[in-house]
Design a protein around this motif. Structure first.
Motif, PDB file in Angstrom:
ATOM      1  N   LEU A 283      -2.354  18.395   0.136  1.00  0.00           N
ATOM      2  CA  LEU A 283      -3.460  17.519  -0.217  1.00  0.00           C
ATOM      3  C   LEU A 283      -3.343  17.003  -1.646  1.00  0.00           C
ATOM      4  N   GLY A 284      -2.914  17.870  -2.563  1.00  0.00           N
ATOM      5  CA  GLY A 284      -2.798  17.466  -3.958  1.00  0.00           C
ATOM      6  C   GLY A 284      -1.797  16.334  -4.137  1.00  0.00           C
ATOM      7  N   PHE A 285      -0.655  16.442  -3.476  1.00  0.00           N
ATOM      8  CA  PHE A 285       0.367  15.406  -3.565  1.00  0.00           C
ATOM      9  C   PHE A 285      -0.131  14.107  -2.944  1.00  0.00           C
ATOM     10  N   ALA A 286      -0.772  14.215  -1.785  1.00  0.00           N
ATOM     11  CA  ALA A 286      -1.287  13.021  -1.110  1.00  0.00           C
ATOM     12  C   ALA A 286      -2.290  12.284  -1.986  1.00  0.00           C
ATOM     13  N   ARG A 287      -3.172  13.025  -2.620  1.00  0.00           N
ATOM     14  CA  ARG A 287      -4.173  12.389  -3.481  1.00  0.00           C
ATOM     15  C   ARG A 287      -3.539  11.797  -4.739  1.00  0.00           C
ATOM     16  N   ARG A 288      -2.460  12.400  -5.192  1.00  0.00           N
ATOM     17  CA  ARG A 288      -1.806  11.905  -6.405  1.00  0.00           C
ATOM     18  C   ARG A 288      -1.117  10.565  -6.166  1.00  0.00           C
ATOM     19  N   VAL A 289      -0.435  10.419  -5.030  1.00  0.00           N
ATOM     20  CA  VAL A 289       0.365   9.211  -4.818  1.00  0.00           C
ATOM     21  C   VAL A 289      -0.285   8.204  -3.876  1.00  0.00           C
ATOM     22  N   GLY A 290      -1.161   8.666  -2.989  1.00  0.00           N
ATOM     23  CA  GLY A 290      -1.674   7.799  -1.931  1.00  0.00           C
ATOM     24  C   GLY A 290      -2.799   6.893  -2.380  1.00  0.00           C
ATOM     25  N   LYS A 291      -2.793   5.684  -1.837  1.00  0.00           N
ATOM     26  CA  LYS A 291      -3.905   4.751  -2.036  1.00  0.00           C
ATOM     27  C   LYS A 291      -4.821   4.728  -0.820  1.00  0.00           C
ATOM     28  N   GLU A 292      -4.230   5.010   0.340  1.00  0.00           N
ATOM     29  CA  GLU A 292      -4.973   5.006   1.605  1.00  0.00           C
ATOM     30  C   GLU A 292      -4.645   6.285   2.371  1.00  0.00           C
ATOM     31  N   PHE A 293      -5.545   6.675   3.271  1.00  0.00           N
ATOM     32  CA  PHE A 293      -5.233   7.779   4.175  1.00  0.00           C
ATOM     33  C   PHE A 293      -5.518   7.365   5.604  1.00  0.00           C
ATOM     34  N   ARG A 294      -4.773   7.987   6.514  1.00  0.00           N
ATOM     35  CA  ARG A 294      -5.015   7.881   7.946  1.00  0.00           C
ATOM     36  C   ARG A 294      -4.976   9.301   8.492  1.00  0.00           C
ATOM     37  N   LEU A 295      -6.030   9.731   9.115  1.00  0.00           N
ATOM     38  CA  LEU A 295      -6.092  11.077   9.672  1.00  0.00           C
ATOM     39  C   LEU A 295      -5.822  11.020  11.169  1.00  0.00           C
ATOM     40  N   MET A 296      -4.936  11.922  11.630  1.00  0.00           N
ATOM     41  CA  MET A 296      -4.583  11.971  13.041  1.00  0.00           C
ATOM     42  C   MET A 296      -5.076  13.258  13.687  1.00  0.00           C
ATOM     43  N   GLN A 297      -5.466  13.131  14.927  1.00  0.00           N
ATOM     44  CA  GLN A 297      -5.853  14.284  15.748  1.00  0.00           C
ATOM     45  C   GLN A 297      -5.496  13.975  17.194  1.00  0.00           C
ATOM     46  N   LYS A 298      -4.765  14.878  17.817  1.00  0.00           N
ATOM     47  CA  LYS A 298      -4.399  14.758  19.230  1.00  0.00           C
ATOM     48  C   LYS A 298      -3.786  13.402  19.558  1.00  0.00           C
TER      49      LYS A 298
ATOM     50  N   SER B  56       0.833  -1.211   0.000  1.00  0.00           N
ATOM     51  CA  SER B  56       0.000   0.000   0.000  1.00  0.00           C
ATOM     52  C   SER B  56       0.862   1.253   0.000  1.00  0.00           C
ATOM     53  N   CYS B  57       0.248   2.381  -0.323  1.00  0.00           N
ATOM     54  CA  CYS B  57       0.871   3.692  -0.149  1.00  0.00           C
ATOM     55  C   CYS B  57      -0.069   4.490   0.744  1.00  0.00           C
ATOM     56  N   THR B  58       0.305   4.614   2.005  1.00  0.00           N
ATOM     57  CA  THR B  58      -0.571   5.170   3.023  1.00  0.00           C
ATOM     58  C   THR B  58      -0.091   6.554   3.425  1.00  0.00           C
ATOM     59  N   CYS B  59      -0.972   7.541   3.297  1.00  0.00           N
ATOM     60  CA  CYS B  59      -0.657   8.917   3.682  1.00  0.00           C
ATOM     61  C   CYS B  59      -1.218   9.197   5.070  1.00  0.00           C
ATOM     62  N   ILE B  60      -0.341   9.614   5.967  1.00  0.00           N
ATOM     63  CA  ILE B  60      -0.744  10.005   7.315  1.00  0.00           C
ATOM     64  C   ILE B  60      -0.854  11.521   7.330  1.00  0.00           C
ATOM     65  N   MET B  61      -2.027  12.009   7.670  1.00  0.00           N
ATOM     66  CA  MET B  61      -2.306  13.433   7.546  1.00  0.00           C
ATOM     67  C   MET B  61      -2.931  13.953   8.836  1.00  0.00           C
ATOM     68  N   GLY B  62      -2.830  15.258   9.025  1.00  0.00           N
ATOM     69  CA  GLY B  62      -3.402  15.881  10.208  1.00  0.00           C
ATOM     70  C   GLY B  62      -2.794  17.258  10.395  1.00  0.00           C
ATOM     71  N   ARG B  63      -3.407  18.034  11.258  1.00  0.00           N
ATOM     72  CA  ARG B  63      -2.902  19.379  11.517  1.00  0.00           C
ATOM     73  C   ARG B  63      -1.567  19.313  12.252  1.00  0.00           C
ATOM     74  N   ASN B  64      -0.862  20.428  12.272  1.00  0.00           N
ATOM     75  CA  ASN B  64       0.387  20.526  13.023  1.00  0.00           C
ATOM     76  C   ASN B  64       0.142  20.169  14.483  1.00  0.00           C
ATOM     77  N   GLY B  65       1.039  19.370  15.036  1.00  0.00           N
ATOM     78  CA  GLY B  65       0.907  18.975  16.433  1.00  0.00           C
ATOM     79  C   GLY B  65       0.063  17.741  16.667  1.00  0.00           C
ATOM     80  N   ALA B  66      -0.385  17.100  15.587  1.00  0.00           N
ATOM     81  CA  ALA B  66      -1.236  15.915  15.742  1.00  0.00           C
ATOM     82  C   ALA B  66      -0.445  14.687  16.176  1.00  0.00           C
ATOM     83  N   GLY B  67       0.890  14.724  16.002  1.00  0.00           N
ATOM     84  CA  GLY B  67       1.720  13.597  16.410  1.00  0.00           C
ATOM     85  C   GLY B  67       2.248  12.768  15.257  1.00  0.00           C
ATOM     86  N   LYS B  68       2.175  13.288  14.040  1.00  0.00           N
ATOM     87  CA  LYS B  68       2.546  12.511  12.859  1.00  0.00           C
ATOM     88  C   LYS B  68       4.039  12.155  12.857  1.00  0.00           C
ATOM     89  N   THR B  69       4.896  13.153  13.049  1.00  0.00           N
ATOM     90  CA  THR B  69       6.336  12.899  13.045  1.00  0.00           C
ATOM     91  C   THR B  69       6.736  12.025  14.222  1.00  0.00           C
TER      92      THR B  69
END
Length: 231
Positions: free
Chosen positions: A193-208, A28-41
């Motif tokens: 968002l444009g890049f994520a939609r171009r390459v990603g097959k899946e998304f995971r959204l993070m919050q807090k 898969s190609c999974t994009c992890i997305m969320g606002r700054n401070g969501a804990g992605k890094t």
């Protein structure tokens, strides 16, 4: 291929990840997305073994790896391109790439030609210092260095940060090629968002510090964008 269960992480007395669950399927190609401070890094650093976890499980190909150091995870086939690239500016391009060779499982002693097929500019600049490259070239070098280890999983943390548009398009093409043609599993933190939609097959959204939504990229609708991504 990767499953994270009830992962918690505290940093400097502050808890960043809260009972986080994540599953990434092989290929898969999974994009992890969320606002700054969501804990992605923080999540990626825990996955790579660069930050300790408080509790929870990280399973790679069915085996627990949360106690393994970063270099051991690289030898398992997990490649990592950190935010900000972290190349060695005083080493040449060739020396930067050679750093990944000891992590290979097959004992190869030379830089794989595949790296230069994907990023021809690196072959032209083998003897230039990493610090003399442009931001886009440094990003290509960072991705190339991760590919030298012959990874089964490639983790990318905001690979387009500060990169000129033509290189962004090239990186998108390379990520898609690695995923679809080479069968490489990709985990990508991406704000654009444009890049994520171009390459990603899946998304995971993070919050807090938790994953709050997971689906196919085609199902990332305006409601989810407003709720979890809009600023």
């Amino acid at each position: 291929m990767i499953r994270i269960e009830k992962l918690n992480q505290k940093y400097g007395g502050t808890q960043i990840l809260w009972d986080l669950d994540l599953e990434v399927e092989r290929g898969s190609c999974t994009c992890i997305m969320g606002r700054n401070g969501a804990g992605k890094t923080t999540l990626l650093k825990c996955l790579m073994g660069l930050l300790p976890t408080s509790d929870g499980k990280i399973l790679y190909q069915g085996e627990s790896i949360e106690g393994s150091p970063a270099q051991a995870r690289a030898k398992m086939g997990i490649g990592y391109v950190p935010q900000g690239r972290d190349i060695f500016p005083l080493l040449t391009v060739e020396e930067n790439l050679q750093i990944g060779l000891p992590a290979r499982r097959d004992g190869l002693k030379k830089i794989p030609e595949r790296v230069f097929e994907l990023f021809p500019v690196l072959k032209d600049m083998l003897h230039r210092r990493g610090g003399d490259l442009s931001g886009g070239q440094q990003q290509q070098l960072a991705i190339g260095r991760a590919l030298v280890i012959d990874p089964k999983v490639l983790i990318l943390d905001e690979p387009n940060e500060g990169i000129q548009p033509n290189i962004v398009r090239q990186i998108a093409d390379v990520v898609t090629q690695l995923n679809e043609e080479d069968g490489l599993t990709v985990i990508l933190v991406e704000q654009k968002l444009g890049f994520a939609r171009r390459v990603g097959k899946e998304f995971r959204l993070m919050q807090k510090g938790s994953v709050v939504a997971a689906d196919k990229m085609a199902n990332l609708d305006d409601g989810l964008i407003r709720q979890y991504l809009a600023v």
